[in-house]
Enzyme design. Structure first.
Site, short mmCIF file in Angstrom:
data_model
loop_
_atom_site.label_atom_id
_atom_site.label_comp_id
_atom_site.label_asym_id
_atom_site.label_seq_id
_atom_site.Cartn_x
_atom_site.Cartn_y
_atom_site.Cartn_z
N HIS A 127 -40.29 -34.97 10.86
CA HIS A 127 -41.15 -36.17 10.85
C HIS A 127 -42.63 -35.84 10.83
O HIS A 127 -43.45 -36.70 10.52
CB HIS A 127 -40.83 -37.05 12.06
CG HIS A 127 -41.26 -36.47 13.38
ND1 HIS A 127 -40.47 -35.59 14.10
CD2 HIS A 127 -42.39 -36.64 14.10
CE1 HIS A 127 -41.10 -35.25 15.21
NE2 HIS A 127 -42.27 -35.86 15.24
N HIS A 140 -51.23 -36.14 23.38
CA HIS A 140 -49.84 -36.33 23.79
C HIS A 140 -49.26 -35.00 24.22
O HIS A 140 -49.76 -33.95 23.83
CB HIS A 140 -48.98 -36.99 22.71
CG HIS A 140 -48.75 -36.17 21.47
ND1 HIS A 140 -49.77 -35.66 20.68
CD2 HIS A 140 -47.60 -35.78 20.86
CE1 HIS A 140 -49.25 -35.01 19.65
NE2 HIS A 140 -47.93 -35.06 19.75
#
Length: 268
Positions: free
Chosen positions: A100, A164
């Site tokens: 992804h 993140h």
């Protein structure tokens, strides 16, 4: 994002993504040069710091698309030769399956993996050792120079970032299967949430809204400490920023707690 098919979460980001999708459609690129990241899936036995990819398909992880990318292999080889001539020790990946870190954004903006010809450029942002952010800028600059005289409409695209720290990546995903990765990330979501740093994200976005580069060396030493291991992925943003050579306007930014990630989208 893919686990929210009703599109309830991340509304600000989703609207920005839709705006940029329209900009891409209006620009109608004839070639996409994509700087993307891999999460220790495509590259496991050997992890090149930088690689150009001559043939690729989509893995389909995390709801990302499957299928073949339309990669002009001869142009990829020519880019590799040019980078080597400029002292970048780039690897040539003859064939791989991309996760992804390439496929989600490509499909979101262009419709499908085969929608446009693409030259994929992988920058290792997942495991040490990594190239410096300054080196990522230089590589992007050289890629931009390589295509500078090309008469086609070329879209420079990047994925990855912002703040993140998914716990599978933070702990080291090497050796984990997909089920274990998902379990570790889900169980560690509260820990990961602490790394979502809106202030850091906004500073980074403000910096790439210029063409000034002096801030990069100051940012890098504390980047992971402030914004999590996933912040390493801004190397791909920096490469695309340098390749295009233009300031990047923040179209949308949103700290999406459900995704434990600062979500931003920018465009020149």
């Amino acid at each position: 994002m893919a686990r929210d098919p009703e599109a309830v979460q991340g509304q600000v980001f989703r609207q920005g993504l839709a705006e940029v999708r329209g900009l891409v459609a209006d620009f109608d690129p004839e070639l996409v040069v994509m700087f993307g990241v891999d999460h220790v899936r495509a590259y496991q036995p050997i992890v090149p710091a930088v690689s150009v990819i001559a043939k690729a398909s989509g893995l389909g992880d995390a709801g990302s698309p499957t299928g073949e990318y339309d990669v002009p292999a001869d142009q990829v080889v020519a880019l590799a030769a040019d980078l080597l001539a400029h002292d970048v020790d780039v690897a040539l990946t003859h064939e791989t399956v991309l996760d992804h870190g390439f496929g989600q954004t490509f499909a979101d903006l262009l419709g499908s993996l085969g929608a446009r010809p693409v030259v994929p450029v992988h920058i290792n942002c997942a495991e040490e050792p990594m190239i410096s952010c300054t080196r990522a800028v230089r590589i992007g600059e050289l890629v931009g120079q390589h295509f500078a005289e090309d008469p086609r409409r070329i879209l420079y695209l990047a994925t990855g970032g912002l703040s993140h720290a998914p716990q599978a990546l933070a702990q080291g995903v090497r050796g984990m299967d997909e089920e274990e990765r998902r379990r570790v990330n889900m169980e560690g979501s509260e820990v990961a949430l602490a790394w979502l740093n809106e202030d850091w994200d906004r500073r980074f976005l403000a910096n790439i809204a210029t063409t000034e580069r002096g801030w990069i060396a100051d940012m890098e030493p504390t980047m992971v400490e402030e914004a999590g291991c996933g912040a390493n992925e801004v190397r791909s943003w920096l490469a695309a920023w340098a390749a295009g050579g233009r300031p990047l306007r923040t179209v949308a930014y949103e700290p999406v707690t459900e995704w434990i990630t600062g979500m931003g989208v920018v465009a020149s």
